[in-house]
Design a protein around this motif. Structure first.
Motif, PDB file in Angstrom:
ATOM      1  N   LEU A  65       0.617  -1.095  -0.103  1.00  0.00           N
ATOM      2  CA  LEU A  65       0.021   0.076   0.015  1.00  0.00           C
ATOM      3  C   LEU A  65       0.795   1.244  -0.053  1.00  0.00           C
ATOM      4  CD1 LEU A  65      -2.716   1.696   0.388  1.00  0.00           C
ATOM      5  CD2 LEU A  65      -2.596   1.074   2.690  1.00  0.00           C
ATOM      6  N   ASN A  66       1.865   1.221   0.913  1.00  0.00           N
ATOM      7  CA  ASN A  66       2.753   2.221   0.963  1.00  0.00           C
ATOM      8  C   ASN A  66       3.611   2.542  -0.453  1.00  0.00           C
ATOM      9  OD1 ASN A  66       1.997   4.097   3.436  1.00  0.00           O
ATOM     10  ND2 ASN A  66       2.629   2.203   4.221  1.00  0.00           N
ATOM     11  N   TYR A  67       3.911   1.537  -0.932  1.00  0.00           N
ATOM     12  CA  TYR A  67       4.671   1.311  -2.165  1.00  0.00           C
ATOM     13  C   TYR A  67       3.841   2.227  -3.256  1.00  0.00           C
ATOM     14  CZ  TYR A  67       6.969  -0.513  -6.587  1.00  0.00           C
ATOM     15  OH  TYR A  67       7.391  -0.506  -7.695  1.00  0.00           O
ATOM     16  N   TYR A  68       2.542   1.521  -3.517  1.00  0.00           N
ATOM     17  CA  TYR A  68       1.786   2.421  -4.306  1.00  0.00           C
ATOM     18  C   TYR A  68       1.470   3.951  -4.053  1.00  0.00           C
ATOM     19  CZ  TYR A  68      -0.242  -1.323  -7.063  1.00  0.00           C
ATOM     20  OH  TYR A  68      -0.475  -2.326  -8.101  1.00  0.00           O
ATOM     21  N   LYS A  69       1.353   4.235  -2.979  1.00  0.00           N
ATOM     22  CA  LYS A  69       1.334   5.647  -2.544  1.00  0.00           C
ATOM     23  C   LYS A  69       2.700   6.371  -3.084  1.00  0.00           C
ATOM     24  CE  LYS A  69      -1.532   5.412   1.429  1.00  0.00           C
ATOM     25  NZ  LYS A  69      -1.509   5.752   2.987  1.00  0.00           N
ATOM     26  N   GLN A  70       3.775   6.012  -2.702  1.00  0.00           N
ATOM     27  CA  GLN A  70       5.062   6.388  -3.213  1.00  0.00           C
ATOM     28  C   GLN A  70       5.262   6.583  -4.607  1.00  0.00           C
ATOM     29  OE1 GLN A  70       7.990   3.959  -1.096  1.00  0.00           O
ATOM     30  NE2 GLN A  70       6.832   4.505   0.840  1.00  0.00           N
ATOM     31  N   VAL A  71       4.732   5.560  -5.146  1.00  0.00           N
ATOM     32  CA  VAL A  71       5.166   5.550  -6.772  1.00  0.00           C
ATOM     33  C   VAL A  71       3.969   6.656  -7.556  1.00  0.00           C
ATOM     34  CG1 VAL A  71       4.987   4.227  -9.120  1.00  0.00           C
ATOM     35  CG2 VAL A  71       6.022   3.289  -6.908  1.00  0.00           C
ATOM     36  N   ILE A  72       2.698   6.595  -6.946  1.00  0.00           N
ATOM     37  CA  ILE A  72       1.701   7.580  -7.305  1.00  0.00           C
ATOM     38  C   ILE A  72       2.189   8.970  -7.118  1.00  0.00           C
ATOM     39  CG2 ILE A  72      -0.513   8.287  -7.084  1.00  0.00           C
ATOM     40  CD1 ILE A  72      -1.379   5.452  -6.730  1.00  0.00           C
ATOM     41  N   ALA A  73       2.724   9.170  -6.025  1.00  0.00           N
ATOM     42  CA  ALA A  73       3.188  10.566  -5.597  1.00  0.00           C
ATOM     43  C   ALA A  73       4.400  10.836  -6.665  1.00  0.00           C
ATOM     44  CB  ALA A  73       3.597  10.457  -4.285  1.00  0.00           C
ATOM     45  N   LEU A  74       5.173  10.056  -6.951  1.00  0.00           N
ATOM     46  CA  LEU A  74       6.183  10.482  -7.768  1.00  0.00           C
ATOM     47  C   LEU A  74       5.703  10.709  -9.103  1.00  0.00           C
ATOM     48  CD1 LEU A  74       9.332  10.298  -8.939  1.00  0.00           C
ATOM     49  CD2 LEU A  74       9.041   7.856  -9.190  1.00  0.00           C
ATOM     50  N   ARG A  75       4.747  10.002  -9.658  1.00  0.00           N
ATOM     51  CA  ARG A  75       4.071  10.301 -10.877  1.00  0.00           C
ATOM     52  C   ARG A  75       3.379  11.634 -10.778  1.00  0.00           C
ATOM     53  NH1 ARG A  75       1.335   8.167 -15.333  1.00  0.00           N
ATOM     54  NH2 ARG A  75      -0.155   9.329 -15.988  1.00  0.00           N
ATOM     55  N   THR A  76       2.765  12.086  -9.841  1.00  0.00           N
ATOM     56  CA  THR A  76       1.992  13.242  -9.647  1.00  0.00           C
ATOM     57  C   THR A  76       2.972  14.410  -9.407  1.00  0.00           C
ATOM     58  OG1 THR A  76       1.405  12.875  -7.371  1.00  0.00           O
ATOM     59  CG2 THR A  76      -0.106  12.260  -8.855  1.00  0.00           C
ATOM     60  N   LEU A 132       5.693  13.197 -16.197  1.00  0.00           N
ATOM     61  CA  LEU A 132       5.152  11.681 -16.061  1.00  0.00           C
ATOM     62  C   LEU A 132       3.551  11.789 -15.988  1.00  0.00           C
ATOM     63  CD1 LEU A 132       7.269  10.510 -13.187  1.00  0.00           C
ATOM     64  CD2 LEU A 132       7.419   9.549 -15.271  1.00  0.00           C
ATOM     65  N   MET A 133       2.864  12.897 -15.780  1.00  0.00           N
ATOM     66  CA  MET A 133       1.593  12.974 -16.005  1.00  0.00           C
ATOM     67  C   MET A 133       1.056  13.071 -17.449  1.00  0.00           C
ATOM     68  SD  MET A 133      -0.236  13.079 -12.695  1.00  0.00           S
ATOM     69  CE  MET A 133      -1.300  14.491 -12.610  1.00  0.00           C
ATOM     70  N   GLN A 134       1.746  14.099 -18.098  1.00  0.00           N
ATOM     71  CA  GLN A 134       0.963  14.472 -19.358  1.00  0.00           C
ATOM     72  C   GLN A 134       2.137  14.235 -20.493  1.00  0.00           C
ATOM     73  OE1 GLN A 134      -0.532  18.672 -18.919  1.00  0.00           O
ATOM     74  NE2 GLN A 134      -0.059  18.141 -16.956  1.00  0.00           N
ATOM     75  N   GLY A 135       3.369  13.912 -20.158  1.00  0.00           N
ATOM     76  CA  GLY A 135       4.464  13.988 -21.310  1.00  0.00           C
ATOM     77  C   GLY A 135       4.352  13.070 -22.375  1.00  0.00           C
TER      78      GLY A 135
END
Length: 506
Positions: free
Chosen positions: A402-413, A418-421
């Motif tokens: 769960l915290n891994y997903y949070k960290q990778v999603i936070a990196l993306r955002t 990473l969001m729109q490129g």
């Protein structure tokens, strides 16, 4: 709502299986509203709701009995409005499932159509005076005898008759339904089964050969896209397993799920070099609007990721990161972020549509485990690994999935690129894959370099196409050393086994 919500991470939510607020063992809209803070904390910016309109089956919901009312098990229109309000307050968009191909056989439109060959609504559905022969759709004859003579076409089951989308009034009816929900505040739609909209088989040289992927489907969906585009900051995505790239094109839906990619992502995470090459090349050649995912509510799309990965934590995390960082609009299936498995006691689609594993709390008096989903036994068996893979067990563990997903999603955002490129410089060599995401704002271009090593041994990525002597500032893993490109824009980057690295190119 910020415009970037459409390029964040979406969660597919099965409302029936997400959170029960009233103790009847069935998930509902108020339960989902109560869970929005969890989704916000996860980093979700959009949610796709599987059908919430009144349906014949009252389970998967794709047999729509009334396009303009809420399934009573889930609550009321007022509950839906409150969900929209609370989601928008948190910067989360709400996309609802819309079934344009067929209705329920209990829908008033079809009941009229089936009443008499002379009924005004007869040709709102696909009828023949006599059932054609030689048809085979999904392994079955799709023609069923009506109550007043003739035969109607139903590609999926007899209880889901297909609309006649060659009729202008039928198309206008669906457009009106879409506007009703858009005016209510819905942020967009996921369109079901768009490859099945128009049938040409009866007029073709081979009976039954023209039931899927017909050119007219794109005309229908282009018209739908124009309706949605008439509203600001909205999003739509289409489901077509047979021809996803065609529906992702600008003259059709403009966005479609990347069917076929999901299996390659999982196989790439296992170290399959052919799959790694296909994953590397996908977004360079695909239309810009392709939406990635790893699993969903349909068993034909694959098991839950936990079962596909065989519980292998490294494979799971690599597949998840690939989906989250490479995709233009990545989707995760509810419970994916905690590694929910399918239900061991079930088969088919129900195996994938179990109550959300919020916790593992037994009700001692009845020896029932509602998994934090309800105060009583849920409507269906729990996930097979509910005891270990649940939200409560993982929230306090810094190393949890769960915290891994949070960290990778936070990196993306955290990175507009990473969001729109756009995708650039995608390469694959053995078990190593790298690509750049780039976005230009004014005179400034932001570049992010992502490198995966799916192999069981450390490897070196040979990256080229970078700006001359660019600095590579490490973003992932946090705290690791950066790197630099040489004068020709090349860099050698070492990556440990079964891991990935992300750099800001400066």
């Amino acid at each position: 709502m910020p415009a970037t919500w459409k390029n964040g991470v979406f969660a597919e939510i099965y409302v029936r299986g997400y959170k029960d607020s009233n103790g009847d063992g069935i998930g509902d809209l108020p339960g989902l509203t109560q869970s929005l803070d969890y989704l916000k904390d996860l980093g979700i910016t959009g949610i796709w709701l599987m059908p919430v309109t009144q349906s014949l089956d009252r389970d998967h919901g794709y047999a729509v009995a009334n396009y303009r009312s809420i399934e009573s098990d889930y609550g009321t229109l007022a509950d839906f409005d409150e969900l929209l309000r609370q989601a928008h307050l948190r910067g989360i968009g709400v996309v609802i499932d819309y079934v344009i191909n067929h209705s329920a056989s209990s829908n008033a439109l079809f009941l009229n159509s089936d009443n008499s060959p002379s009924n005004t609504y007869r040709d709102w559905y696909v009828w023949q005076n006599n059932a054609p022969s030689g048809w085979n759709v999904f392994g079955s004859n799709p023609w069923y005898l009506g109550n007043a003579g003739g035969a109607y076409f139903a590609a999926f089951t007899r209880t889901m008759p297909d609309f006649n989308l060659r009729k202008a009034e039928v198309v206008a009816y669906h457009h009106d339904n879409l506007r009703l929900w858009l005016n209510r505040g819905v942020d967009g739609f996921r369109f079901d089964a768009v490859g099945n909209l128009v049938e040409n088989g009866p007029n073709g040289s081979t009976p039954g050969s023209g039931w899927e992927s017909q050119p007219e489907n794109h005309v229908v969906m282009n018209g739908v896209r124009q309706v949605v585009a008439g509203y600001t900051n909205r999003y739509m995505v289409c489901e077509s397993p047979a021809a996803p790239l065609l529906f992702g094109a600008a003259n059709s839906c403009g966005s479609a799920f990347a069917f076929g990619l999901q299996g390659d992502v999982v196989n790439a995470a296992r170290g399959n070099t052919a799959a790694i090459s296909r994953v590397s090349a996908y977004f360079t050649a695909a239309p810009a609007g392709m939406a990635s995912f790893i699993s969903n509510h349909d068993s034909f799309a694959g098991d839950r990721l936990w079962d596909q990965a065989g519980g292998d934590n490294a494979v799971y995390r690599l597949a998840a990161a690939t989906n989250l960082l490479q995709g233009t609009t990545p989707f995760i299936y509810y419970g994916e972020e905690i590694g929910m498995a399918g239900a061991s006691s079930l088969t088919g689609d129900p195996r994938l549509r179990t109550p959300m594993s919020w916790s593992s709390n037994n009700i001692a008096s009845s020896n029932v485990d509602p998994a934090g989903f309800s105060t009583r036994a849920g409507f269906r068996a729990n996930s097979a690994n509910v005891a270990s893979n649940n939200v409560v067990a993982q929230q306090g563990n810094a190393n949890s999935l769960l915290n891994y997903y949070k960290q990778v999603i936070a990196l993306r955002t955290s990175r507009p690129s990473l969001m729109q490129g756009n995708h650039a410089g995608a390469t694959a060599s053995g078990t190593v894959m790298s690509f750049r995401r780039e976005v230009t704002t004014g005179a400034t271009t932001e570049r992010t370099l992502v490198v995966f090593n799916y192999g069981a041994a450390a490897a070196t990525a040979n990256v080229s196409g970078l700006p001359s002597s660019a600095a590579l500032r490490r973003l992932w893993p946090v705290g690791a050393a950066g790197a630099a490109a040489d004068a020709s824009g090349a860099a050698l980057i070492g990556v440990p086994a079964q891991s990935f690295a992300v750099f800001a190119v400066e």
